[in-house]
Enzyme design. Structure first.
Site, short mmCIF file in Angstrom:
data_model
loop_
_atom_site.label_atom_id
_atom_site.label_comp_id
_atom_site.label_asym_id
_atom_site.label_seq_id
_atom_site.Cartn_x
_atom_site.Cartn_y
_atom_site.Cartn_z
N ASP A 43 0.79 -1.23 0.00
CA ASP A 43 0.00 0.00 0.00
C ASP A 43 0.82 1.28 0.00
OD1 ASP A 43 1.07 -0.36 2.51
OD2 ASP A 43 -0.80 -0.34 3.61
N ASP A 64 3.48 -0.98 11.61
CA ASP A 64 3.02 0.34 11.21
C ASP A 64 2.39 0.97 12.44
OD1 ASP A 64 2.26 1.92 8.44
OD2 ASP A 64 0.94 2.36 10.12
N ARG A 103 8.88 2.91 11.53
CA ARG A 103 9.95 2.46 10.64
C ARG A 103 11.25 2.24 11.40
NH1 ARG A 103 9.46 8.36 7.86
NH2 ARG A 103 7.34 7.64 7.84
#
Ligand code: MIC
Ligand code: SF4
Length: 754
Positions: free
Chosen positions: A95, A160, A645
């Site tokens: 995505d 995420d 991240r």
């Protein structure tokens, strides 16, 4: 098809017994968060009354989800763990890498070409390790998880930070770095400091122009970007029961902006109905039968102050829409005060673009309410003054919004529909003229608005609001427009007032083919080769980091003393750099290039003590590393807030940064640094930040005696020959100290499987 029904069945089967035992053992009424956390303890974890915000606990989450921009590094690490397949159900979602430029179809086609090797790598690795793979175009990770995988009472982690979206379906869902995902995929316990609990009671009922987004915009303003750190936010009260399941998802999703570990709502009818319409009636029934295990105990609701570490109340009947920003999601202004705030702060009033959608705000309810405003504007002879863009959260949502005529309505006022992907929210937006660095305003319904985030332009003032307010403002073209009180002038010069939005939370004609875009792992012999092209500049196999050599870090030059806000976007930018997320060497060239150097107020320009010249941060870091020493980074508050991240932690490790010393850390970033073998330290006295000088050489001592709670002595050697000693602390526990000594957490798993 219902994914993993067997696992879900087994979970509910034991739940009542587990919770009854727990209640007996802890001997106090239980909050929902406690019920879920305690029913997911790892097999070796002893049960006791864990201290909130203090005790480290090993958990066994039910599943893992990863998105393509973080899954690459997670998968490269998992490949070193020596396992044949993942220990729990896992999924990968493509995505983040789709560039929004010319509309959904064309953008998807070109993403398929530019990202081919990454998609091939991920899909082949998914086949080998028995992981579900969602092709580009299927949708954004959190939306797909909500539509397919989340279940009340469950626990998951995701690579995420907006993984908490699944809290809208009553799940404890936590954002983590890839190395944490590897722990769970490899079947080891997943460690987390037992969270503190924040209770928020919602009374009254949303009305008029307010929506679920306004609740989280207000809460973000209330808690700020660090107020939720280390906590679970639990919502309850009659106001919660009126919210749709997807509205709850929005609140939990954006809760990440407060630094919260996650947010959650108790099981109710809205969740039951959402499960049913998305084809999971069996799960809805199981949850219904377990209802009492999926809500807090009655005493908790009666005396919330007693059972939550912090408690707030928000009256939804009085809530007004909020607009948050620019440059930070916690600068919350009620819409009635926007005119004054715009004037006072000199924010550009003309709005160039309004964007709705993203992982947090593209439910059927959001789209239908925004569409009702557009329909009303068209009926009144109004056109949109700003550009208007829509990013649907999933193919499901896009296809039913198309079927039910909403997307056509948007097109009628000049709206453009992008692919079902992150797009502009993560800087994947080929915005016209962004390079001109023009001062301008945009407004969107996404989560974040850090500098440069959407289009790379530091002068873009990005504001966050509900899809309804974004739509109204895009029609008016003005940031100061308040649809509750103001009128607009239509094409015939007549003054008109927009009507309050109306919408429907669940599609009356149902969802379509939920699993479109899903690739089931093939598990066929011969399909287990993982594809990485030789000489690829996008993917690079990892080389294990070296063990700690047992010595203190002495005389290391300061690499950068970062000034002010330093998010993961400043540490490891997204946008252009997303293409190197699978290549540690290449992506390290973006390390700290967005951070402001305290000494010259510039970005990506630091003193190289070896040459006496100013140069770019990654190059200077490499020079220090290659000279055999390494370097130290210094920063301020909530360092590393934002994304999960782990590149923001692997890059400094790769570039020889030995320690990061700051006033405070964001949770995920601090863990990521520990996992990758970089020392995260905090000043005992925050004012010591001021003692660090540009040409300092720094000693970090007492490392041999690193123990839980120990202090670290730091000596600053100034260039005038004077030395200053300061104290730092750390949050390592025993097990984490072993990660530091081994060079990384992964080195321990790797060795145990050799
Ligand atoms: C974000 O919203 O910042 C992201 C992009 O989704 C990140 C993940 C990433 O950097 O890949 C996040 O929220 O963790
Ligand atoms: Fe994607 Fe934005 Fe959601 Fe992050 S916040 S997952 S970039 S849509």
């Amino acid at each position: 098809m219902i994914f993993d029904l067997e696992m879900i069945n087994a979970f509910y089967k034991d739940l009542s017994v587990k919770i009854a035992e727990l209640r007996k053992k802890l001997d106090h009424p239980l909050t929902l968060s406690e019920k879920i956390l305690y029913s997911h303890l790892y097999e070796n974890q002893r049960v006791s009354s864990f201290k909130h915000g203090v005790d480290y606990v090993d958990f066994a989450p039910d599943r893992v989800a990863m998105q393509d921009a973080t899954a690459q590094m997670a998968m490269l690490q998992f490949m070193m763990a020596g396992k044949d397949h993942t220990a729990v159900p896992t999924s990968v979602h493509c995505d983040h890498l789709i560039l929004a430029k010319s509309g959904a179809e064309e953008d998807l086609r070109s993403a398929g070409v530019t990202n081919k090797e990454v998609y091939d790598f991920l899909s082949s690795a998914c086949n080998k390790y028995n992981i579900g793979f969602w092709n580009p175009g299927a949708g954004i990770i959190h939306q797909i998880v909500l539509e397919n995988y989340a279940f009340p009472g469950g626990m998951m982690i995701g690579t995420d930070s907006h993984t908490p979206n699944a809290g809208g379906l009553g799940m404890i869902a936590i954002g983590v770095g890839g190395a944490d995902a590897v722990d769970v995929m490899a079947g080891t316990g997943w460690e987390l400091k037992f969270p503190k609990l924040i209770g928020i009671k919602l009374t009254g009922k949303l009305n008029g122009w307010t929506s679920a987004k306004d609740i989280i915009l207000k809460v973000t303003g209330l808690l700020t970007v660090k107020g939720g750190t280390g906590s679970i936010i639990e919502y309850f009260g009659e106001g919660a029961e009126y919210l749709s399941c997807t509205g709850k998802g929005t609140i939990c999703n954006m809760g990440a902006e407060t630094g919260a570990t996650c947010s959650i709502f108790a099981f109710d009818k809205s969740m039951h109905d959402y499960l049913k319409i998305t084809g999971r009636e069996d799960v809805a029934k199981l949850a219904e039968a377990n209802k009492n295990n999926l809500i807090s105990d009655p005493e908790v609701y009666k005396y919330p102050e007693k059972y939550y570490d912090q408690f707030f109340e928000i009256n939804l009947s009085e809530l007004e829409p909020y607009i948050n920003g620019p440059f930070t999601p916690d600068l919350a202004t009620p819409i009635s005060q926007m005119k004054e705030a715009v004037k006072k702060n000199g924010w550009p009033e003309d709005v160039e673009v309004g964007l709705i959608g993203s992982c947090t705000n593209s439910s059927y309810e959001d789209i239908s309410r925004a569409a009702s405003i557009v329909q009303n504007a068209l009926n009144e002879g109004l056109v949109a003054k700003s550009e208007f863009k829509i990013t649907p959260g999933s193919e499901q949502i896009r296809s039913i919004a198309e079927r039910d005529g909403f997307l056509d309505l948007f097109r009628k006022i000049g709206g453009e529909v992008f692919a079902n992907a992150c797009g502009p929210c993560i800087g994947q937006w080929a915005r016209k003229d962004a390079e001109s660095k023009k001062v301008n305003t945009i407004i969107h319904s996404f989560n974040r608005n850090f500098s440069k985030r959407t289009d790379g332009n530091p002068n873009t003032h990005a504001f966050v609001a509900s899809p309804e307010i974004v739509t109204a403002i895009a029609i008016s073209g003005k940031l100061t427009f308040n649809p509750i009180t103001d009128t607009l002038v239509n094409s015939e010069g007549v003054k008109v007032k927009l009507s309050e939005p109306t919408g429907i939370d669940l599609p009356p004609h149902g969802f379509g083919n939920i699993e479109k875009g899903y690739q089931k792992p093939s598990l066929k012999k011969g399909d287990e080769e993982i594809k990485i092209a030789d000489g690829s500049d996008r993917l690079q196999l990892l080389v294990p980091f070296e063990e700690w050599d047992g010595r203190d870090f002495l005389n290391l030059p300061l690499l950068i003393k970062a000034k002010g806000k330093c998010t993961t976007d400043h540490i490891s930018m997204a946008g252009f750099w997303l293409k190197y997320r699978g290549h540690l060497g290449n992506i390290s060239d973006n390390y700290m290039i967005g951070a402001v150097n305290y000494f010259n107020e510039q970005t990506n320009s630091v003193l190289n003590q070896l040459t006496g010249e100013y140069a770019q941060v990654p190059g200077v870091a490499r020079a220090y590393r290659d000279s055999g020493k390494g370097s130290i980074v210094v920063g301020e508050e909530n360092f590393g807030e934002g994304s999960s991240r782990e590149h923001a932690a692997m890059e400094p490790r790769y570039l020889g940064v030995k320690a990061v010393i700051v006033k405070s850390f964001a949770r995920i970033h601090e863990t990521n640094l520990k996992k990758q073998g970089v020392l995260p330290l905090t000043f005992v006295d925050k004012d010591d930040y001021n003692k660090v000088r540009e040409s300092d050489k720094i000693d970090i001592t007492d490392l041999k005696h690193l123990a839980p709670g120990s202090k670290i002595r730091i000596i600053l050697h100034h260039s005038d020959g004077k030395n200053e000693e300061i104290l730092a602390q750390h949050s390592y526990n025993e097990a984490q100290i072993a990660w530091f000594e081994a060079g990384s957490a992964l080195n321990i798993i790797r060795k145990s499987n050799q």
